[in-house]
Design a protein around this motif. Sequence first.
Motif: not given
Lengths: 278, 304
Positions: B130-136
Amino acid sequence: MTGLVLKRPSILPGFGLTLGITIAYLSLVVLIPLAALAANAAGLGWSGFWNAVLTPRVLAAFRVTFGTSLAAGLINAVFGLLVAWVLVRYEFPGHRIVDALVDLPFALPTAVAGIALTALYAGNGWIGGLLEPMGLKVAFTPLGIVVALTFVGLPFVVRTVQPVLQDLEAEQEEAAAVLGAGRLQTFLRVILPAILPALLTGFTLAFARALGEYGSVIFIAGNLPMVSEIVPLLIIIKLEQFDYAGATAIGTLMLMASFALLLAINLLQRWTRARHGG
Amino acid sequence: MAVEASLDTAQDAGRLPARPAPRPPARPATGERPAIRLALTGIALAFLVVFLFLPLVAVFAQALAGGWQTYLEALQEPDAQAAIRLTLLTAAIAVPLNCVFGICAAWCIARFEFTGKSLLTTLIDLPFSVSPVISGMVYVLLFGLHGLLGPWLREHDIQIVFALPGIVLATIFVTFPFVARELIPLMQEQGSEEEEAALVMGASGWQTFLWVTLPKIRWGLLYGVLLCNARAMGEFGAVAVVSGHIRGETTTMPLHVEILYNEYNMVAAFAVASLLALLALVTLTAKALLEWRYADELAATRRH
């Protein structure tokens, strides 16, 4: 409950406890938040979803992200294979240090990599200063994004190809040589087919990582909408504008791309294992 | 004896001229010519110098561009100190939690056969894809002001996003698989015969874990913790989404680097960045040492 799911009885204790903790923690941290994203996306409806995605700016961001990730993945496939080859086959001074250094992109925080690469490739930087007189602008262009994504993805290819190259039996190469093949011919027709699954896996891993990468890219990209704006940045911009619908739609699409790649990687790894019997 | 000895010497002396002169070993049929070897090594090393080594050197060069005095002052600045404290605090919460989870997950997956095991293993690895941005973002959608639980949280005066809990959650998400994915293959390779023996001899479950399992997995555990910690302290994308960038309050070290950089305060930005680069170097060194020295006690994929 333990009796229901356990396939084979065991005298070891703690199955219920550890499985319970694992599933609870996994659900709280990962599954429920991801489900929240899915619920939000479902709330948009079919037309709402596509209206948020099919705008010129979003489509341009997807083009930039996929294009640069593909370019970086290809560069890494070539140079990652070369680095793995040199590390496995040749001895040279500092071999161990170089081998350890390959993992640097895993260990170096992405923001640090981002500002360091920008400093290097800007017009007044060590590398940018050499390239710009030749008319090649890297920093603050899509080319800069490719550089950052190459940095981030390199260890994936090297670390996937390296063990396969190491375990390659010498016999086939010897047979090829005895039968009169040159080294290049042996490489192309004997070695390359053998390591192809691993190379493809490494490429896909690097590509998947590049798609979602944010930290190392935003400093060097210039972030010009329609030209050098990547999808993760666009998601953050939408969130900052409280455009949750837009962010959700783009995020869901990215997530689906990631899961498709995860599936591809799993299939490729199965292929690799079948090929090498490991 | 003496005769034999002298005979031997004589024979040896007689044989010496017949011994073939030392010759360089023939190039094996499966090797490349030295010139090609040198060229390939040269290209590979040049690529690594440009893409890996120079960025690392650039961090320290830029950090020290204004001299040691400026460098140390930049690190002592109150906002930088606050960022360092927040980063350490975040890692101090996230790493032990993921550590306990990793051990639990490895225990049930490596020691038992149960329905849905491969699905569980795949789900544990999920955060890496999962892209880090989506994780946030998922936490913002859940806990943010306009998120699903936002109104309820505001009523009860609980702040998660733009505060420490959100930063810790996002960090846990991105570092979630590190310990588990080191321990699962290691414990699968080791098998559970020793644990079974200990139990048969009357040890309790806890005793078995502490005195039999833990010593067997300690280096693998340390390996996982090292990688988990490096990522926890260096995470940028996921934390950037949930932090809110409140200077001196919700900015971790990587976020502080971004703020300073965007203010064109290069020396200070690279000074803080150099601490993170040092952390990366320490992590790499420790990781390499573990791979060389305790290779037998790490999962097979980590052996060199």
